[in-house]
Write an enzyme that holds these catalytic residues in place. Structure first.
Site, PDB file in Angstrom:
ATOM      1  N   LYS A 129       0.557  13.464  17.201  1.00 32.63           N
ATOM      2  CA  LYS A 129      -0.462  12.408  17.086  1.00 32.63           C
ATOM      3  C   LYS A 129       0.144  11.172  16.421  1.00 32.63           C
ATOM      4  O   LYS A 129      -0.097  10.046  16.852  1.00 32.63           O
ATOM      5  CB  LYS A 129      -1.670  12.929  16.283  1.00 32.63           C
ATOM      6  CG  LYS A 129      -2.539  13.871  17.123  1.00 32.63           C
ATOM      7  CD  LYS A 129      -3.555  14.668  16.329  1.00 32.63           C
ATOM      8  CE  LYS A 129      -4.229  15.690  17.262  1.00 32.63           C
ATOM      9  NZ  LYS A 129      -5.132  16.634  16.628  1.00 32.63           N
TER      10      LYS A 129
ATOM     11  N   GLN B  21      -7.415  17.827  10.911  1.00 35.94           N
ATOM     12  CA  GLN B  21      -6.906  18.846  11.837  1.00 35.94           C
ATOM     13  C   GLN B  21      -7.531  20.201  11.518  1.00 35.94           C
ATOM     14  O   GLN B  21      -7.598  20.605  10.359  1.00 35.94           O
ATOM     15  CB  GLN B  21      -5.371  18.922  11.710  1.00 35.94           C
ATOM     16  CG  GLN B  21      -4.697  19.790  12.747  1.00 35.94           C
ATOM     17  CD  GLN B  21      -4.809  19.264  14.178  1.00 35.94           C
ATOM     18  OE1 GLN B  21      -4.917  18.057  14.401  1.00 35.94           O
ATOM     19  NE2 GLN B  21      -4.802  20.158  15.145  1.00 35.94           N
TER      20      GLN B  21
ATOM     21  N   ASP C 212     -12.761  12.172  16.518  1.00 33.42           N
ATOM     22  CA  ASP C 212     -12.722  13.533  17.070  1.00 33.42           C
ATOM     23  C   ASP C 212     -14.035  13.864  17.801  1.00 33.42           C
ATOM     24  O   ASP C 212     -14.089  14.798  18.589  1.00 33.42           O
ATOM     25  CB  ASP C 212     -12.571  14.544  15.925  1.00 33.42           C
ATOM     26  CG  ASP C 212     -11.227  15.254  15.942  1.00 33.42           C
ATOM     27  OD1 ASP C 212     -10.627  15.358  17.020  1.00 33.42           O
ATOM     28  OD2 ASP C 212     -10.814  15.706  14.865  1.00 33.42           O
TER      29      ASP C 212
END
Ligand code: GUN
Length: 292
Positions: free
Chosen positions: A49, A93, A116
């Site tokens: 990322k 995460q 997200d």
């Protein structure tokens, strides 16, 4: 001949487009990624990322916290990032260590920075048919199908796996009354009776269960489109690393069997990252009133 659906190629295209957009504006999109603990797969995802942010010219920071970080320290950090005007996107995460409640953490992210798409406000907007940030993996699957002109309208889609990250939002997206929706979706899971019978009726099969090579030719109709969301590490002593990556679909249901399929790696994984970049761009534009 089976068509290979290359998420890598589509991600690279999007990276070029977004880099051009970034050059046109005087500000810079900013993403913060939080990693708690030492999970090896998560470390790789987080590194990928940040590399992708580098490529498109976003400012980015990866905040690595120890396995024993308390939930309240993590909440304090999220609160600081919520208040930071230079941060457009916040990603925590997952999985998180067992002592931290994922839902509490996801709910603490400012929904306007929730790139997200896991905050209930954003999931609710998706369910209501008015999406803002769509979770990156389902959004990437739809983008990939669209890129390869694989229509979903009127098709039977079987999604195997009902996670909040993939299966459930994807079932919403594909059944919505939109150009890349209008499918008849069956969301299969561990209690589905006769999985092979259900999945073999599908024109498009999405495997998102996290079990290596679980779906085989016995489950999947010849010439179906196969989207493999799984990225599993399996032991392989022939590899220097001691493992290889494999998907949730057995190779015997891919090349030569499916009409089109995603490889692992190089299929859905890169699309997830591409959609994170897209959501971060969208957030930056929304928050700064930019119209490029
Ligand atoms: N872990 C696996 N996939 C994802 C994702 O899309 N977002 C986050 N935050 N964690 C993940």
């Amino acid at each position: 001949m089976s068509t290979l659906l290359s998420g890598k190629d589509v991600r690279n295209l999007l990276i070029s487009e977004l880099s051009c957009n970034v050059e046109k504006i005087s500000s810079q999109p900013g993403l913060a990624v939080i990693l708690v603990g030492e999970d090896p797969a998560s470390q790789v995802y987080v590194r990928n990322k940040s590399k992708a942010c580098e490529k498109v010219g976003y400012s980015h920071q990866t905040i690595k916290l120890g396995e024993s970080t308390s939930q309240s320290d993590l909440l304090d950090l999220i609160n600081d990032l919520n208040m930071d005007p230079k941060i457009d996107g916040i990603l925590i995460q997952i999985p998180l260590p067992a002592h931290i409640c994922e839902a509490t953490i996801q709910n603490a992210v400012d929904p306007a920075k929730d790139v997200d798409g896991f905050h209930p406000e954003n999931l609710g907007m998706l369910l209501a048919g008015n999406p803002r940030y769509i979770p990156c993996t389902p959004k990437g699957v739809v983008h990939l199908l669209n890129h390869y002109n694989i229509s979903t309208s009127g098709k039977n889609v079987a999604i195997v796996g009902r996670s909040v990250i993939v299966g459930r939002p994807l079932s919403m997206l594909l059944s919505m009354k939109t150009e890349m929706g209008n499918a008849t979706v069956t969301l299969c899971h561990s209690r589905t009776t006769d999985l092979a019978e259900v999945v073999s009726q599908a024109d498009i099969v999405v495997a998102a269960i996290g079990i290596p090579e679980f779906l085989t030719r016995e489950h999947i109709a010849k010439d179906a489109v196969v989207i493999d969301v799984g990225i599993n590490r399996v032991k392989d002593s022939a590899k220097k690393s001691g493992f290889r990556l494999t998907g949730d679909v057995h190779p015997n249901a891919l090349d030569g069997w499916a009409s089109a399929y995603t490889p692992v790696p190089g299929g859905v994984g890169p699309m997830t990252i591409a959609m994170l970049l897209q959501n971060t761009w969208d957030s930056h534009c929304l928050r700064n009133d930019i119209d490029v």
